[in-house]
Enzyme design. Structure first.
Site, PDB file in Angstrom:
ATOM      1  N   GLY A   1       0.791  -1.237   0.000  1.00 37.47           N
ATOM      2  CA  GLY A   1       0.000   0.000   0.000  1.00 37.47           C
ATOM      3  C   GLY A   1       0.814   1.273   0.000  1.00 37.47           C
ATOM      4  O   GLY A   1       0.307   2.336   0.357  1.00 37.47           O
TER       5      GLY A   1
ATOM      6  N   HIS B   1       9.301   7.330  -0.683  1.00 36.30           N
ATOM      7  CA  HIS B   1      10.350   7.862   0.196  1.00 36.30           C
ATOM      8  C   HIS B   1       9.946   7.346   1.577  1.00 36.30           C
ATOM      9  O   HIS B   1       8.834   7.632   2.032  1.00 36.30           O
ATOM     10  CB  HIS B   1      10.354   9.401   0.131  1.00 36.30           C
ATOM     11  CG  HIS B   1      11.354  10.084   1.022  1.00 36.30           C
ATOM     12  ND1 HIS B   1      12.178  11.107   0.572  1.00 36.30           N
ATOM     13  CD2 HIS B   1      11.632   9.929   2.343  1.00 36.30           C
ATOM     14  CE1 HIS B   1      12.931  11.547   1.570  1.00 36.30           C
ATOM     15  NE2 HIS B   1      12.610  10.848   2.662  1.00 36.30           N
TER      16      HIS B   1
ATOM     17  N   HIS C   1       8.649   6.389   4.981  1.00 37.92           N
ATOM     18  CA  HIS C   1       7.941   7.183   5.987  1.00 37.92           C
ATOM     19  C   HIS C   1       7.205   6.263   6.938  1.00 37.92           C
ATOM     20  O   HIS C   1       6.668   5.234   6.535  1.00 37.92           O
ATOM     21  CB  HIS C   1       6.960   8.175   5.345  1.00 37.92           C
ATOM     22  CG  HIS C   1       5.996   7.545   4.379  1.00 37.92           C
ATOM     23  ND1 HIS C   1       6.337   7.215   3.078  1.00 37.92           N
ATOM     24  CD2 HIS C   1       4.702   7.167   4.525  1.00 37.92           C
ATOM     25  CE1 HIS C   1       5.292   6.678   2.478  1.00 37.92           C
ATOM     26  NE2 HIS C   1       4.286   6.625   3.335  1.00 37.92           N
TER      27      HIS C   1
HETATM   28  P1  AMP Z   1       1.607   5.831   1.843  1.00 38.66           P
HETATM   29  O1  AMP Z   1       0.358   5.277   1.254  1.00 38.66           O
HETATM   30  O2  AMP Z   1       2.071   5.085   3.062  1.00 38.66           O
HETATM   31  O3  AMP Z   1       2.705   5.989   0.811  1.00 38.66           O
HETATM   32  O4  AMP Z   1       1.214   7.245   2.421  1.00 38.66           O
HETATM   33  C1  AMP Z   1       1.559   8.471   1.869  1.00 38.66           C
HETATM   34  C2  AMP Z   1       0.961   9.510   2.783  1.00 38.66           C
HETATM   35  O5  AMP Z   1       1.494  10.768   2.427  1.00 38.66           O
HETATM   36  C3  AMP Z   1      -0.564   9.634   2.685  1.00 38.66           C
HETATM   37  O6  AMP Z   1      -1.151   9.414   3.972  1.00 38.66           O
HETATM   38  C4  AMP Z   1      -0.774  11.074   2.206  1.00 38.66           C
HETATM   39  O7  AMP Z   1      -1.903  11.679   2.780  1.00 38.66           O
HETATM   40  C5  AMP Z   1       0.518  11.736   2.634  1.00 38.66           C
HETATM   41  N1  AMP Z   1       0.892  12.904   1.842  1.00 38.66           N
HETATM   42  C6  AMP Z   1       0.993  12.983   0.497  1.00 38.66           C
HETATM   43  N2  AMP Z   1       1.380  14.222   0.118  1.00 38.66           N
HETATM   44  C7  AMP Z   1       1.529  14.940   1.270  1.00 38.66           C
HETATM   45  C8  AMP Z   1       1.904  16.287   1.551  1.00 38.66           C
HETATM   46  N3  AMP Z   1       2.211  17.165   0.578  1.00 38.66           N
HETATM   47  N4  AMP Z   1       1.943  16.685   2.839  1.00 38.66           N
HETATM   48  C9  AMP Z   1       1.627  15.817   3.836  1.00 38.66           C
HETATM   49  N5  AMP Z   1       1.280  14.531   3.627  1.00 38.66           N
HETATM   50  C10 AMP Z   1       1.223  14.098   2.368  1.00 38.66           C
HETATM   51 ZN    ZN Z   2      12.594  11.503  -1.405  1.00 40.89          ZN
END
Ligand code: AMP
Ligand code: ZN
Length: 124
Positions: A104, A109, A111
């Site tokens: 998912g 990057h 996180h």
């Molecule tokens: P994932 O599915 O684990 O890759 O989650 C990516 C997360 O990044 C999601 O919960 C998004 O809401 C969050 N996200 C994407 N762009 C931004 C942004 N510019 N600022 C803060 N959160 C973000």
């Molecule tokens: Zn990056």
């Protein structure tokens, strides 16, 4: 540095956040680590903890990252409490690292999602 760990990927949205080219609501910052509120929160507390270096995912983690990841993990309970997660055991938080397509992962990057606060949550 390996190809999965570059200092900065100009096409990566989280690298742009680290470089302050895209705004974010900061939770924590030091030389190697950044944390900021998720733009689309699932829970009353929902922030992302990331290495400043462009590490793609947990699938790219090796022994060389042990100290960085250890420091990130040690920050989780501190930042969770600071952001309003209630104390363990009645409170607590979820810590999630979506990895790869089947895991998912949408942003490539590394996180860690930290989510908490009173239920019900929007998701999760
Ligand atoms: P994932 O599915 O684990 O890759 O989650 C990516 C997360 O990044 C999601 O919960 C998004 O809401 C969050 N996200 C994407 N762009 C931004 C942004 N510019 N600022 C803060 N959160 C973000
Ligand atoms: Zn990056």
């Amino acid at each position: 540095m390996s190809s999965s760990t570059t200092a900065h990927d100009p096409n990566c949205i989280f690298c742009k956040i680290v470089a302050k080219q895209i705004p974010s609501r900061m939770v924590y910052e030091d030389e190697d680590i950044y944390a900021f509120h998720d733009i689309n929160p699932w829970a009353p507390v929902h922030f992302l903890l990331i290495p400043k270096a462009h590490i793609v995912s947990m699938a790219h983690i090796g022994d060389e990252h042990a100290s960085l990841l250890g420091r990130m993990m040690a920050l989780v309970p501190v930042l969770a409490a600071k952001e309003g997660c209630n104390p363990y055991p009645k409170g607590g938080f979820r810590l999630i690292a979506n990895t790869g397509a089947e895991g998912g992962q949408e942003v490539h990057h590394l996180h860690f999602h930290v989510m908490g606060g009173p239920r019900p949550w929007l998701r999760g």
